[in-house]
Design a protein around this motif. Sequence first.
Motif: not given
Lengths: 235, 170, 555
Positions: A203-207
């Motif tokens: 959902p985020t820019g983690a991956l």
Amino acid sequence: MAKIPVTIDGKPLEVDTGKTILDVCKENGVEILTMCHFEGVGDVGSCRLCLVEIEGINKLLPACTTKVAANQIIKTNTERLKKYQKITTELFFAERNHVCAVCVADGNCELQDLGYKVGMEHVRFPYLFPKANVDTSHPWYVLDHNRCIMCTRCVRVCSEVEGAHNWGIKNRGFEVRIISDFDTPWADSTTCTSCGKCINVCPTGALWPKSVVQGQLVKNPKMVSELVAKRKMNL
Amino acid sequence: MKPKKSILDENLSRTDPRVKQILVKMKKENYRPDALIEILHTAQNSFGFLPMSVLAFISKELKVPPSRVYSTVTFYHFFSLKSKGEHTCLVCTGTACYVKGAEPILVELEKKFSLKAGQVSADNKLGISTARCIGACGLAPAAVVDGEVIPKAKPEDVIKMLTEKMGALK
Amino acid sequence: MNRQELATVNEQYQIRHHAQKGKVRVCCGTGCVAAGSEKILKQIQQVAKDKGIENDYDINMSGCMGACTQGPLVRITPENTIYEYVKPEQAEKIVEEHIIKKQPIESMILFHGSREKPFVNTWEDPFFKKQHHIVLGGRGEINPESIEDYIGGNSGYKALEKALFESSPEDVISEVKHSRLRGRGGAGFPTGIKWETVYKYVSDQKYVICNGDEGDPGAFMDRSVLESNPHRVLEGMIIAGYAIGANKGYAYIRGEYELAVKRFELAIKAAKKAGLLGANIMGSTFSFDVEVRIGAGAFVCGEETALIASIEGKRGMPRPRPPFPAESGLWGKPTLINNVESLAAIAPIIINGGEWFSAIGTAKSAGTKVFALTGKIMNSGLIEVPMGTTLREIIFEIGGGIPDGHAFKAAQTGGPSGGCIPEKHLDVKVDYESLMEVGSIMGSGGLIVMDDTSDMVDVARFFMEFCMDESCGKCVPCRVGTKMMHDLLTKLCAGQGTLKDLQRLEELSVYVKETSLCGLGMSAPNPLLSTLRYFKNEYLAHIDRNKTLEGVSHG
């Protein structure tokens, strides 16, 4: 399938048994905030955003894992629930190190969207500023733990849909982190197939894929459920 | 990605008696993946802790994905990825022991051995750890030195015992 | 072993028992063993042999007698004298003076130091007088490693016999319902109704799980029962299996409880050998098998769904409920999970009837409760009292009051899920509802006494640290909430807290309590909330110590 009567936010409805409250709400145009829920993977009820009030039950229950029962009187948007959703959102931001300005997901981030939806203007709690790494070893992808909110969608999609079981969780409590194999660099994984599903569900820019730059990330949320449906077809 | 050999594939020798104990346990449990925790207990008892090569071995033999083995090991306080030290001193930090003075024991241990709870000395001779409650509350504060429960432990007694066991003064 | 053979073993025990002149029992629970009781047992056996009386007396180990700080304990019948702080060198004296010359040694009797005259019949001592041993029945009497002792000395397996041959599963459930027994793990859910719920589900496979993951720091009731009377718990599991229609059971015991695990496994072996466990028990058509599963250091695994995950070989992460384990538990099958103490109460209930149990205790809480009484108290140890006994009676009459001239400040019950009860509520009756009214919970039975030297804010911090460390990390409220609350409490204790911090704490408490996924998170704020209720002055005092730029406590 038999139909049962329930009331959601004052609206009487006839719904199918065996469905979750979240499914029923979606089908009837009732908006429920979610984060750990993702079409195509199993629900875990961990983000606590979809909690609803059910008359006669003194605990708040997650809509994503709780099945509807006949004559339930369900409320999804009381002041109490909204207050808690705001706190949950603020805690997400305070838990790790979220810096939108330098993030590929800026403008296309479910955490940002959540912040807007609950009307978050500031975080009242002290930021925790934990030490969190960035794994850039993989030739195509990056895992940035500073941006991770532990929704575990990546873990679930990797084990339930792809079947690779590359992702896991180490430690417990506040020290939890997503890990690959034996907490070894992603590039050294003996299980990862580089399918990219985890990139799509995060959902985020983690991956994120190395091919995009700040603010350019576009994901396909329908991808997993479509894959799952296509697998069932006998073409 | 091309399938690659794990960097941890050090191939433990199957004739190593410690490895044999693990294989015996696995067989007893019918190689069921859900016996993972029982097998990890056996492995840790045999090796003293859980080195990466052992985890890789278990992952392969039991056909449990590496991430699953690792995530289970790191969840449970019992399992240690690092050596716990030749001699161990565990101080109980349960409520009764807290009330009766577990803190002073840890403070004195740190003063004497320069080790905090969870640390092992550089020469691996001594490891200090804590447990949330070992259930000997009537004898608070309790400490466990090399597996032996010390009732109503006083800092100076614990230090004396450890020093004796380790031979020379640190 | 069939019914006839069971009766024979019992008879043989009674004959031996009456043929002997008495018994010598040396407590061999973890505490007393740590203090050297095994050496004492050997020494007494040796001296008895030297004096040629080893056949007249049954000299062996027993389970925990309860006065844990005074160990090692040695009990001698028929006088029923218990000796304290016994040393191996005193073995000779005990045999010579008490056993042979029939002269009890007053200077060694339990609690002689704090009584005008020590009680030769030590059950009369104030420590024991108000106790009522049901779960702890057989304490100081039977050898936990002898199935014959259990059968002859504690009505062993009579309840199972009655259940299998004289009752239907429905009868058994009915009896447990009548007893009004409530879950002793802390939640206090009516056990009979739980059994009935699992019984009603139709499934090809059901399970019984004994929850021995006693994680509350300061609680050791379950450890003691497992070490002292493992067969009693085993029997309870088998009867439960019969009642709900399960043929497989798991006993999940904390890894730290080595002796308990050892004794329970010995019990399983002995019961199997005797045909009281396994296929066609006592020649009936009922089969039941039990396996031990060892915990690995995770408090959260005491939570039912986390425990199930652990038995399944996974991380002990709780799952959302509903669905409840009764419907979908271990490997998705209907599962009954009961606490050790609850299971230990089953055999007496079946033998004596539910009415008998129900007549003890209060209107809403029947029976007795085992407490681990520790902390700043004269007589620390394991006790069992009828529900409805007051805190004052427990602390001052049984426990002997506060040592070293200090004053009572608070009694903590329920561990990290409970609260602190101050002096003004000392007359609260110990039962599920009354304790909740004063802001605590019954919990599993840990009862820690604190005196005027305790800093109640630090107590709250201590428990919050525990919850933070033990949080599984699945849900945000608990994972982040406990960490934040702990940071704030640490700040307060260090004299750097402000009123705003206190506000944040109160806000977070309510949030974490209401939105957490499992009981750990939901009850983590309890010690904080309870100390705020009764000791707010201490919080404010810490804030007053704050000399930051924010001025005199107007943060």
